[in-house]
Design a protein around this motif. Structure first.
Motif, mmCIF file in Angstrom:
data_model
loop_
_atom_site.group_PDB
_atom_site.id
_atom_site.type_symbol
_atom_site.label_atom_id
_atom_site.label_comp_id
_atom_site.label_asym_id
_atom_site.label_seq_id
_atom_site.Cartn_x
_atom_site.Cartn_y
_atom_site.Cartn_z
ATOM 1 N N ALA A 3 0.825 -1.204 0.000
ATOM 2 C CA ALA A 3 0.000 0.000 0.000
ATOM 3 C C ALA A 3 0.861 1.257 0.000
ATOM 4 O O ALA A 3 2.012 1.239 0.464
ATOM 5 N N ASP A 4 0.324 2.347 -0.525
ATOM 6 C CA ASP A 4 1.001 3.631 -0.442
ATOM 7 C C ASP A 4 1.324 3.942 1.024
ATOM 8 O O ASP A 4 0.552 3.605 1.931
ATOM 9 N N GLU A 5 2.465 4.607 1.238
ATOM 10 C CA GLU A 5 2.954 4.942 2.575
ATOM 11 C C GLU A 5 3.277 3.697 3.400
ATOM 12 O O GLU A 5 3.251 3.726 4.630
ATOM 13 N N GLY A 6 3.591 2.603 2.704
ATOM 14 C CA GLY A 6 3.966 1.371 3.387
ATOM 15 C C GLY A 6 5.396 1.413 3.883
ATOM 16 O O GLY A 6 6.093 2.427 3.787
ATOM 17 N N ARG A 7 5.835 0.292 4.429
ATOM 18 C CA ARG A 7 7.169 0.198 5.017
ATOM 19 C C ARG A 7 7.842 -1.103 4.579
ATOM 20 O O ARG A 7 7.228 -2.175 4.618
ATOM 21 N N VAL A 8 9.105 -1.004 4.193
ATOM 22 C CA VAL A 8 9.945 -2.166 3.926
ATOM 23 C C VAL A 8 11.121 -2.091 4.893
ATOM 24 O O VAL A 8 11.870 -1.109 4.896
ATOM 25 N N ILE A 9 11.263 -3.117 5.723
ATOM 26 C CA ILE A 9 12.287 -3.130 6.766
ATOM 27 C C ILE A 9 13.025 -4.465 6.695
ATOM 28 O O ILE A 9 12.397 -5.524 6.723
ATOM 29 N N THR A 10 14.338 -4.411 6.588
ATOM 30 C CA THR A 10 15.148 -5.628 6.587
ATOM 31 C C THR A 10 15.956 -5.686 7.869
ATOM 32 O O THR A 10 16.591 -4.702 8.252
ATOM 33 N N VAL A 11 15.923 -6.837 8.533
ATOM 34 C CA VAL A 11 16.636 -7.023 9.794
ATOM 35 C C VAL A 11 17.707 -8.090 9.605
ATOM 36 O O VAL A 11 17.409 -9.215 9.193
ATOM 37 N N CYS A 12 18.953 -7.739 9.900
ATOM 38 C CA CYS A 12 20.063 -8.690 9.848
ATOM 39 C C CYS A 12 20.374 -9.153 11.262
ATOM 40 O O CYS A 12 20.613 -8.326 12.146
ATOM 41 N N ASP A 13 20.378 -10.449 11.487
ATOM 42 C CA ASP A 13 20.676 -10.944 12.819
ATOM 43 C C ASP A 13 22.171 -10.840 13.095
ATOM 44 O O ASP A 13 22.976 -10.691 12.177
#
Length: 240
Positions: free
Chosen positions: A141-151
């Motif tokens: 969706a517009d104004e969404g979020r993509v977040i990548t987490v590296c352990d």
């Protein structure tokens, strides 16, 4: 559809949002899924055809009053990942947050690490992040979020460091592609340094985070709308 800002409870700031968390059946992914659900998000627990532990996570979330469902896919396989996203959209009606958890199961020290093991671990993890970002560009969706987490890596974790460098650079490289729809792309990692976002630095100083869940929840919320293309370090500072 997301709820209007004035209808979202203060203690559940992610209410009305659907968050897909990869590898949420275990480890860091599991912890993040529970944190996002506690803040009101409907969480999709992705698992690579391991239904039992994924069902346990869903049970924990729902018994705590949250909303969750489990969906299976090998996210290194583009067709399987796309089928998961279509199922998510049909079941949830929309998709607002993607959390990639980039965990690398290294078992051999660098001197003994085979070329085949390097290729399989690197490709499986980085391709999963890559596929998720492409699908998010199409369906988020517009104004969404993509977040990548590296352990965190074990000492001498050669493949982990290669993966971390790849996903950190990938996030910064593709962030402009999401800009027209005001979707932010950020990476949560480990180390020291500073970001170029004063608002983010202030928020991190207040949180003093040692675990990724709080940072991911912050990035997923409305308060982080200006935080983009950043690499955020979990020692309480950030690095680019």
């Amino acid at each position: 559809m997301s709820k209007p800002v004035d209808s979202v409870p203060a203690d559940r700031p992610l209410s009305g949002k659907t968050a897909l968390v990869t590898a949420a059946y275990t480890g860091i992914g599991r912890s993040i899924a529970k944190t996002l659900a506690a803040q009101g998000a409907q969480v999709v627990v992705q698992h690579p055809h391991f239904p039992e532990p994924a069902a346990d996570v869903v049970k924990e979330i729902t018994e705590a009053g949250g909303a969750a469902l489990a969906l299976a896919a090998d996210i290194a396989d583009r067709d399987e990942y796309e089928e998961l996203v279509q199922a998510l959209l049909e079941d949830c009606g929309g998709w607002h947050v993607l959390v990639n958890t980039a965990a690398v199961p290294e078992s051999e020290p660098f001197p003994k690490l085979s070329s085949e093991a390097f290729d399989s671990n690197f490709a499986a993890t980085v391709k999963g992040v890559f596929h998720g970002m492409q699908l998010a560009l199409q369906h988020l969706a517009d104004e969404g979020r993509v977040i990548t987490v590296c352990d965190p890596a074990d000492p001498g974790g050669a493949v982990h460091e290669a993966v971390r460098g790849a996903v950190e650079q990938l996030g910064q490289a593709v962030a402009p592609d999401f800009g027209s729809r005001r979707i932010t792309v950020n990476t949560v990692s480990y180390g020291a340094g500073t970001t170029d976002n004063a608002e983010l630095e202030t928020a991190l100083a207040a949180m003093r985070p040692t675990e990724p869940g709080a940072v991911v929840a912050y990035l997923a919320g409305n308060a982080a709308s200006t935080v983009n293309a950043q690499i955020i370090r979990l020692d309480g500072t950030g690095g680019r």
